[in-house]
Motif scaffolding. Structure first.
Motif, PDB file in Angstrom:
ATOM      1  N   VAL A 140       0.840  -1.200   0.000  1.00  0.00           N
ATOM      2  CA  VAL A 140       0.000   0.000   0.000  1.00  0.00           C
ATOM      3  C   VAL A 140       0.872   1.246   0.000  1.00  0.00           C
ATOM      4  CG1 VAL A 140      -1.734   1.322   1.272  1.00  0.00           C
ATOM      5  CG2 VAL A 140      -1.877  -1.177   1.180  1.00  0.00           C
ATOM      6  N   ASP A 141       1.731   1.354   1.016  1.00  0.00           N
ATOM      7  CA  ASP A 141       2.600   2.518   1.109  1.00  0.00           C
ATOM      8  C   ASP A 141       3.705   2.260   2.124  1.00  0.00           C
ATOM      9  OD1 ASP A 141       1.651   3.160   3.791  1.00  0.00           O
ATOM     10  OD2 ASP A 141      -0.071   4.164   2.906  1.00  0.00           O
ATOM     11  N   VAL A 142       4.615   3.221   2.242  1.00  0.00           N
ATOM     12  CA  VAL A 142       5.719   3.127   3.190  1.00  0.00           C
ATOM     13  C   VAL A 142       5.901   4.469   3.886  1.00  0.00           C
ATOM     14  CG1 VAL A 142       6.924   1.376   1.821  1.00  0.00           C
ATOM     15  CG2 VAL A 142       7.481   3.795   1.485  1.00  0.00           C
ATOM     16  N   ASP A 143       6.512   4.431   5.067  1.00  0.00           N
ATOM     17  CA  ASP A 143       6.994   5.636   5.732  1.00  0.00           C
ATOM     18  C   ASP A 143       8.497   5.700   5.535  1.00  0.00           C
ATOM     19  OD1 ASP A 143       4.407   5.970   6.593  1.00  0.00           O
ATOM     20  OD2 ASP A 143       4.818   5.482   8.696  1.00  0.00           O
ATOM     21  N   LEU A 144       9.000   6.874   5.150  1.00  0.00           N
ATOM     22  CA  LEU A 144      10.412   7.050   4.837  1.00  0.00           C
ATOM     23  C   LEU A 144      10.997   8.220   5.613  1.00  0.00           C
ATOM     24  CD1 LEU A 144      10.184   6.997   0.922  1.00  0.00           C
ATOM     25  CD2 LEU A 144      10.890   5.087   2.368  1.00  0.00           C
ATOM     26  N   TYR A 145      12.289   8.109   5.933  1.00  0.00           N
ATOM     27  CA  TYR A 145      13.035   9.275   6.378  1.00  0.00           C
ATOM     28  C   TYR A 145      13.836   9.783   5.195  1.00  0.00           C
ATOM     29  CZ  TYR A 145      16.554  12.223   8.541  1.00  0.00           C
ATOM     30  OH  TYR A 145      17.366  13.276   8.834  1.00  0.00           O
ATOM     31  N   ASP A 146      13.601  11.037   4.810  1.00  0.00           N
ATOM     32  CA  ASP A 146      14.285  11.666   3.681  1.00  0.00           C
ATOM     33  C   ASP A 146      15.519  12.388   4.201  1.00  0.00           C
ATOM     34  OD1 ASP A 146      15.137  13.306   1.592  1.00  0.00           O
ATOM     35  OD2 ASP A 146      13.104  13.621   0.844  1.00  0.00           O
ATOM     36  N   ARG A 147      16.689  11.828   3.911  1.00  0.00           N
ATOM     37  CA  ARG A 147      17.938  12.409   4.424  1.00  0.00           C
ATOM     38  C   ARG A 147      18.228  13.776   3.807  1.00  0.00           C
ATOM     39  NH1 ARG A 147      22.569   8.158   3.608  1.00  0.00           N
ATOM     40  NH2 ARG A 147      23.749   9.675   4.864  1.00  0.00           N
ATOM     41  N   ARG A 148      17.723  14.034   2.617  1.00  0.00           N
ATOM     42  CA  ARG A 148      18.000  15.320   1.982  1.00  0.00           C
ATOM     43  C   ARG A 148      17.258  16.454   2.670  1.00  0.00           C
ATOM     44  NH1 ARG A 148      16.397  13.576  -3.984  1.00  0.00           N
ATOM     45  NH2 ARG A 148      14.730  12.707  -2.696  1.00  0.00           N
ATOM     46  N   SER A 149      15.993  16.217   3.002  1.00  0.00           N
ATOM     47  CA  SER A 149      15.191  17.259   3.638  1.00  0.00           C
ATOM     48  C   SER A 149      15.233  17.179   5.159  1.00  0.00           C
ATOM     49  CB  SER A 149      13.744  17.170   3.171  1.00  0.00           C
ATOM     50  OG  SER A 149      13.133  15.969   3.651  1.00  0.00           O
ATOM     51  N   GLY A 150      15.644  16.011   5.691  1.00  0.00           N
ATOM     52  CA  GLY A 150      15.642  15.821   7.136  1.00  0.00           C
ATOM     53  C   GLY A 150      14.258  15.580   7.698  1.00  0.00           C
ATOM     54  N   ALA A 151      13.296  15.218   6.831  1.00  0.00           N
ATOM     55  CA  ALA A 151      11.910  15.045   7.266  1.00  0.00           C
ATOM     56  C   ALA A 151      11.467  13.597   7.087  1.00  0.00           C
ATOM     57  CB  ALA A 151      10.986  15.957   6.464  1.00  0.00           C
ATOM     58  N   VAL A 152      10.505  13.189   7.911  1.00  0.00           N
ATOM     59  CA  VAL A 152       9.860  11.894   7.759  1.00  0.00           C
ATOM     60  C   VAL A 152       8.672  12.062   6.819  1.00  0.00           C
ATOM     61  CG1 VAL A 152       8.569  10.067   8.915  1.00  0.00           C
ATOM     62  CG2 VAL A 152      10.587  11.053  10.012  1.00  0.00           C
ATOM     63  N   ARG A 153       8.597  11.228   5.793  1.00  0.00           N
ATOM     64  CA  ARG A 153       7.481  11.238   4.855  1.00  0.00           C
ATOM     65  C   ARG A 153       6.602  10.027   5.152  1.00  0.00           C
ATOM     66  NH1 ARG A 153       9.265  11.020  -1.026  1.00  0.00           N
ATOM     67  NH2 ARG A 153       7.051  11.508  -1.314  1.00  0.00           N
ATOM     68  N   SER A 154       5.374  10.279   5.559  1.00  0.00           N
ATOM     69  CA  SER A 154       4.453   9.199   5.908  1.00  0.00           C
ATOM     70  C   SER A 154       3.567   8.847   4.720  1.00  0.00           C
ATOM     71  CB  SER A 154       3.576   9.603   7.088  1.00  0.00           C
ATOM     72  OG  SER A 154       4.355   9.861   8.233  1.00  0.00           O
ATOM     73  N   HIS A 155       3.226   7.558   4.630  1.00  0.00           N
ATOM     74  CA  HIS A 155       2.265   7.071   3.633  1.00  0.00           C
ATOM     75  C   HIS A 155       2.665   7.435   2.197  1.00  0.00           C
ATOM     76  CE1 HIS A 155      -0.511   5.772   6.786  1.00  0.00           C
ATOM     77  NE2 HIS A 155      -0.284   6.930   7.378  1.00  0.00           N
TER      78      HIS A 155
END
Length: 344
Positions: A140-155
């Motif tokens: 369905v989807d994943v939660d990711l930590y984006d090292r470039r922005s320093g933000a967690v991206r949910s769903h």
């Protein structure tokens, strides 16, 4: 100063190969994974993320920076109004434990992916697949930590991950760290349709039939054990990174006349790498340099550590196989595992 035993990477890989890391951090929650990665990035150190170590080949020199061992575990099952199930799994959860728990709970869909070593967070990266089912069918989807922005991206939707045969947009990059994964399951105890001919024959059913998920799981595990593809510390045929080469997708006119083939899109077919290897003269148990690495005694697609081997020896064997297939068939095989600090 010599590395401590906890910094050795070989015990954290299914090949049991690879040199030391300068530092090893065990991250047991998603927040801990994010913080560990942020700390490494702030220090300007090289970062290696390691889960179950089942699809990785680490150089004998090891890793010059910090290894973050992803060990956040847990799963949540949510029944939806239509009877289906949303399964949320933390990235560091052992994959086969997830499959086994679903089958025990009467939830079919993942059983054909039984016995695959590694952690759940790696499954969308590789678009793991076996016996006619792949992660893309259920993700369905994943939660990711984006090292470039320093933000967690949910769903982050599966549609944005570029899922294809044994790959995704996440493979071969280190700027997006998987924290958790969500799957949609039908919500019944029936298996996915049995599409893979070998599995259908084993189960004694027609292609497309469904069987109880528990029955399909046991059949898949039996097939994988017969190929040395279920981890067993006492069986050196399982001291591997699984299938070392991907099945090449080729234009139909380039396929050897006698080779098995499976549709892979307009004008192309997928050819079993194991067939190409076997028919290039490599047999089960074919030894590498020094005899400390070899092709599996059960399955020519797996390169194994027979005890005391080195990554350099394994890669030399991989080159021998790759070059032999290329010489015989004009096809260049590509490695499936992630190569860390090394190449073939």
């Amino acid at each position: 100063m010599l590395p401590s035993p906890t910094q050795r990477l070989a015990p954290l890989t299914t090949l049991r190969l690879g040199g030391p890391a300068r530092r090893l951090v065990e991250a047991t929650s998603a927040d801990a994974v994010v913080q560990a990665v942020r700390d490494v990035d702030a220090a300007g150190e090289p970062l290696l993320l390691l889960g179950g170590g089942s699809n990785v080949v680490v150089a004998d020199d090891g890793w010059p920076g910090t290894v973050v061992h992803v060990a956040n575990t847990g799963r949540v099952v949510e029944r939806r109004p239509d009877g289906s199930v949303l399964l949320t799994v933390e990235a560091g959860t052992d994959w086969d434990d997830v499959v086994a728990a679903c089958v025990a709970d009467g939830l079919g869909g993942l059983e054909c992916l039984s016995g695959i070593p590694g952690r759940t967070g790696a499954t969308p990266v590789q678009n793991v697949g076996a016996y006619g089912v792949e992660v893309a069918d259920l993700l369905v989807d994943v939660d990711l930590y984006d090292r470039r922005s320093g933000a967690v991206r949910s769903h982050v939707p599966a549609a944005e991950l570029g899922l294809a045969y044994r790959t995704s947009v996440l493979k071969g990059r280190d700027d997006a760290v998987v924290l958790r994964v969500r799957f949609a399951l039908p919500g019944t105890d029936a298996s996915a349709p049995v599409r893979y001919p070998e599995l259908a024959r084993t189960l004694g059913v027609e292609a497309g039939a469904r069987v109880p998920a528990a029955v399909a799981r046991e059949a898949v595990l039996d097939l994988r054990r017969g190929k040395g593809m279920v981890l067993d510390a006492n069986d050196h045929d399982t001291w591997s990174a699984g299938s070392f080469f991907t099945n090449p997708v080729l234009p139909e006119e380039q396929v050897p006349a006698a080779a098995p083939r499976f549709p892979a899109g307009p004008g192309t077919v997928k050819v079993p790498a194991a067939w190409l290897i076997d028919h290039a003269g490599f047999r089960r148990g074919h030894p590498g340099p020094g005899g400390r690495v070899a092709l599996s005694g059960k399955h020519v697609l797996a390169l194994t550590n027979r005890g005391g081997g080195t990554t350099a020896e394994l890669l030399e064997l991989a080159r021998e196989v790759r070059d032999g297939v290329r010489s015989q068939w004009g096809v260049t095989l590509s490695p499936e595992p992630v190569l860390v600090g090394c190449r073939i």
